[in-house]
Write a protein that holds these residues in place. Structure first.
Motif, short mmCIF file in Angstrom:
data_model
loop_
_atom_site.label_atom_id
_atom_site.label_comp_id
_atom_site.label_asym_id
_atom_site.label_seq_id
_atom_site.Cartn_x
_atom_site.Cartn_y
_atom_site.Cartn_z
N GLY A 1 0.78 -1.23 0.00
CA GLY A 1 0.00 0.00 0.00
C GLY A 1 0.82 1.28 0.00
N GLU A 2 2.16 1.19 -0.04
CA GLU A 2 2.99 2.40 -0.02
C GLU A 2 3.12 2.97 -1.43
OE1 GLU A 2 4.88 -0.55 1.01
OE2 GLU A 2 4.07 -0.47 3.03
N ARG A 3 3.28 4.28 -1.47
CA ARG A 3 3.55 4.99 -2.72
C ARG A 3 5.05 5.12 -2.91
NH1 ARG A 3 -0.47 5.66 -6.17
NH2 ARG A 3 -2.08 7.10 -5.60
N LEU A 4 5.45 5.39 -4.16
CA LEU A 4 6.87 5.56 -4.48
C LEU A 4 7.30 7.00 -4.30
CD1 LEU A 4 7.40 3.62 -7.83
CD2 LEU A 4 8.18 2.97 -5.59
N ALA A 5 8.52 7.19 -3.83
CA ALA A 5 9.15 8.50 -3.87
C ALA A 5 9.70 8.71 -5.27
CB ALA A 5 10.28 8.57 -2.84
N TYR A 6 9.92 9.97 -5.66
CA TYR A 6 10.42 10.25 -7.01
C TYR A 6 11.77 9.57 -7.25
CZ TYR A 6 11.80 12.64 -11.24
OH TYR A 6 12.20 12.90 -12.52
N GLY A 7 12.66 9.61 -6.27
CA GLY A 7 13.97 9.00 -6.43
C GLY A 7 13.88 7.50 -6.67
N GLU A 8 12.99 6.83 -5.97
CA GLU A 8 12.81 5.39 -6.16
C GLU A 8 12.22 5.10 -7.54
OE1 GLU A 8 11.05 1.59 -3.65
OE2 GLU A 8 10.40 3.62 -3.13
#
Length: 135
Positions: free
Chosen positions: A49-56
């Protein structure tokens, strides 16, 4: 013999001429590495359920360049479309860019049209004499 500064200016002008020829390649690379991570950041939700960070997301797009996805599978049509399209498009982009750039960069030793144009831009105060035989 030309001074180091004059030689550097010629090389910089040649690099600018090359960048004009690679405009479409550079724009496509900017779209892949600029828009791709934004789309992953927007649509990818991990199985936890987690969203991605831009760096990832950028890291994932970079690894897709080599055909190695770094994120777990999720059931999203846009994410899967990107996972399928980014590797071949990126590989073609890199191969096309590297081959064309290497050819044009080393073509200056063969008096390529772009190289002659760039060198002529650096010359000033010359007179061209036509029709006078061997001068």
């Amino acid at each position: 013999m030309k001074s180091l500064g004059a030689r550097l200016m010629v090389d910089l002008r040649y690099l600018r001429a090359l960048s004009r020829r690679f405009r479409s390649t550079l724009v496509l690379a900017a779209v892949i590495f600029g828009l791709g991570p934004l789309l992953y950041q927007w649509r990818y939700v991990s199985p936890g359920g987690e969203r991605l960070a831009y760096g990832e997301a950028l890291h994932h797009v970079y690894f897709l360049l080599f055909g190695q996805p770094s994120l777990p599978y999720v059931n999203d049509w846009l994410v899967e479309t990107l996972n399928i399209l980014i590797p071949p498009v990126s590989i073609a982009l890199v191969v096309d860019g590297v081959v064309r750039f290497a050819y044009l960069f080393f073509a200056r030793h063969k008096n390529d049209k772009e190289w002659v144009t760039v060198v002529s831009e650096t010359m000033k105060g010359h007179v061209v004499v036509c029709g006078a035989g061997r001068v």
